[in-house]
Design a protein around this motif. Structure first.
Motif, PDB file in Angstrom:
ATOM      1  N   LEU A   1      60.295  12.105  20.590  1.00 40.73           N
ATOM      2  CA  LEU A   1      59.301  11.053  20.329  1.00 40.73           C
ATOM      3  C   LEU A   1      58.234  11.519  19.346  1.00 40.73           C
ATOM      4  CD1 LEU A   1      58.777   9.425  23.838  1.00 40.73           C
ATOM      5  CD2 LEU A   1      59.982   8.484  21.858  1.00 40.73           C
ATOM      6  N   ILE A   2      57.834  12.783  19.445  1.00 36.12           N
ATOM      7  CA  ILE A   2      56.830  13.316  18.523  1.00 36.12           C
ATOM      8  C   ILE A   2      57.378  13.321  17.098  1.00 36.12           C
ATOM      9  CG2 ILE A   2      55.487  15.358  17.897  1.00 36.12           C
ATOM     10  CD1 ILE A   2      55.285  16.023  20.859  1.00 36.12           C
ATOM     11  N   ALA A   3      58.657  13.692  16.974  1.00 30.06           N
ATOM     12  CA  ALA A   3      59.284  13.699  15.651  1.00 30.06           C
ATOM     13  C   ALA A   3      59.372  12.281  15.086  1.00 30.06           C
ATOM     14  CB  ALA A   3      60.670  14.330  15.734  1.00 30.06           C
ATOM     15  N   TYR A   5      57.358   9.863  15.794  1.00 35.65           N
ATOM     16  CA  TYR A   5      55.977   9.519  15.444  1.00 35.65           C
ATOM     17  C   TYR A   5      55.636  10.038  14.048  1.00 35.65           C
ATOM     18  CZ  TYR A   5      50.836   9.678  15.747  1.00 35.65           C
ATOM     19  OH  TYR A   5      49.496   9.542  15.498  1.00 35.65           O
ATOM     20  N   ARG A   6      55.991  11.289  13.754  1.00 34.81           N
ATOM     21  CA  ARG A   6      55.712  11.863  12.439  1.00 34.81           C
ATOM     22  C   ARG A   6      56.572  11.211  11.361  1.00 34.81           C
ATOM     23  NH1 ARG A   6      57.378  16.910  12.232  1.00 34.81           N
ATOM     24  NH2 ARG A   6      58.099  17.170  14.386  1.00 34.81           N
ATOM     25  N   SER A   8      57.497   8.154  11.230  1.00 30.67           N
ATOM     26  CA  SER A   8      56.991   6.814  10.925  1.00 30.67           C
ATOM     27  C   SER A   8      55.735   6.826  10.066  1.00 30.67           C
ATOM     28  CB  SER A   8      56.703   6.060  12.226  1.00 30.67           C
ATOM     29  OG  SER A   8      55.577   6.619  12.892  1.00 30.67           O
ATOM     30  N   PRO A  10      52.306   7.634  10.797  1.00 32.11           N
ATOM     31  CA  PRO A  10      51.451   6.739  11.596  1.00 32.11           C
ATOM     32  C   PRO A  10      50.237   6.181  10.856  1.00 32.11           C
ATOM     33  CG  PRO A  10      51.340   9.022  12.377  1.00 32.11           C
ATOM     34  CD  PRO A  10      52.503   8.943  11.452  1.00 32.11           C
ATOM     35  N   ASP A  74      56.189  19.795   7.382  1.00 32.80           N
ATOM     36  CA  ASP A  74      56.124  19.433   8.797  1.00 32.80           C
ATOM     37  C   ASP A  74      56.827  18.120   9.103  1.00 32.80           C
ATOM     38  OD1 ASP A  74      54.096  18.206   7.219  1.00 32.80           O
ATOM     39  OD2 ASP A  74      53.079  17.545   9.045  1.00 32.80           O
ATOM     40  N   PRO A  76      59.824  15.492   9.827  1.00 32.93           N
ATOM     41  CA  PRO A  76      61.027  15.778  10.628  1.00 32.93           C
ATOM     42  C   PRO A  76      62.270  16.159   9.836  1.00 32.93           C
ATOM     43  CG  PRO A  76      59.897  13.873  11.501  1.00 32.93           C
ATOM     44  CD  PRO A  76      59.207  14.210  10.209  1.00 32.93           C
ATOM     45  N   ASP A  81      63.828  18.900  12.270  1.00 34.29           N
ATOM     46  CA  ASP A  81      63.750  18.259  13.595  1.00 34.29           C
ATOM     47  C   ASP A  81      64.686  17.054  13.682  1.00 34.29           C
ATOM     48  OD1 ASP A  81      61.886  20.092  14.423  1.00 34.29           O
ATOM     49  OD2 ASP A  81      60.156  18.842  13.944  1.00 34.29           O
TER      50      ASP A  81
END
Length: 294
Positions: A1-3, A5-6, A8, A10, A74, A76, A81
């Motif tokens: 989910l964190i990946a 988020y990145r 997209s 934000p 950083d 994904p 990731d």
């Protein structure tokens, strides 16, 4: 989910959401207009637009993996990731869902906004003859300005006014001001975003304004454009006949301009983190603009 988020991006999603909400409130004349029908119409604008936003930024990452390994390691795909297959799947599903909703909701301005975003987002990133407009500074800036400053303002205003509230189309003073103001902001965002990325862009042949004109010159051009926009907003706000609106608009934009100037004094153009932090501040400033009365 964190990946995810990145992936997209934000800050662009937040900007899209606030921009649509802000312009959707412009046709509202009284509190009685804020009915379930209005909020459903707003939701029908927000969901496919966020999905289209994910398509656009995701597509750019698919074609920029090697550049991002230098400029944004950083992210994904650049960090590993996400695999390319995962990225392509997210992008494809987001596009399919967005366009399907745009068709099913039967609002021509909403569908047109999504289609133009798809079209310009694609020609911006895709590596094909006559495409990959991000290689050319003017074309790249034009894509971003067209979508964020013109399409978002006009299309979603018409969507709410005519197809949700059922009123005849009337272009208001506040809409014209918001469109003009966001032209400046979008132009600044389009140009400034490349300042921290000059190393990777230069290596891969991306002729951004920062590569051709230099980071410092582009930085101060962006700052002066924003100050000019705030000055214009203060003048427009001062001409309002409604005193509370006049005070909030004038004081609000003066405050934002002051914070902007103070922030410039701490920017180190030799430090990528410092430049990126200022870029995020510009995005936040555009979000604060949406909260001020027009």
């Amino acid at each position: 989910l964190i990946a995810l988020y990145r992936f997209s991006r934000p800050h662009t999603v937040i900007g899209t959401i606030l921009g649509i909400i802000s312009v959707s409130l412009l046709p509202v004349q009284t509190i009685a207009d804020l009915t379930p029908t209005f909020f459903m119409g707003l939701l029908k604008a927000l969901v496919p637009s966020v999905l289209m936003n994910i398509y656009v930024v995701g597509l750019n990452q698919l074609y920029d993996v090697e550049i991002d390994k230098v400029n944004k390691p950083d992210l994904p795909l650049a960090s590993g990731d996400f695999s390319m297959e995962t990225g392509a799947t997210i992008v494809s599903i987001s596009l399919l869902m967005s366009m399907t909703m745009g068709i099913r909701f039967k609002s021509p301005p909403l569908f047109l906004a999504l289609f133009i975003s798809f079209l310009l987002g694609s020609v911006y990133s895709i590596e094909l003859p006559f495409l990959r407009w991000k290689r050319h500074a003017f074309l790249a800036a034009s894509c971003i300005l067209t979508v964020r400053a013109v399409v978002v303002q006009l299309a979603f205003f018409i969507h709410i006014q005519k197809y949700v509230l059922g009123r005849p189309l009337v272009i208001t003073r506040s809409l014209m001001f918001a469109t003009a103001f966001m032209c400046f902001f979008s132009a600044v965002i389009a140009v400034f975003k490349d300042i921290p990325d000059v190393d990777g862009d230069r290596h891969f042949g991306i002729q951004s304004f920062s590569v051709s004109q230099g980071q410092e010159r582009v930085f101060w051009l962006c700052v002066y454009m924003l100050l000019f926009a705030y000055g214009a907003a203060v003048i427009v706000g001062a001409s309002s006949c409604f005193m509370p609106s006049k005070l909030v608009t004038v004081l609000g934009h003066c405050t934002l301009a002051s914070f902007l100037w103070l922030k410039t004094q701490s920017v180190d153009l030799s430090c990528k983190a410092s430049i990126t932090s200022f870029y995020m501040f510009i995005w936040k400033a555009s979000e604060y603009f949406y909260c001020l009365p027009l």
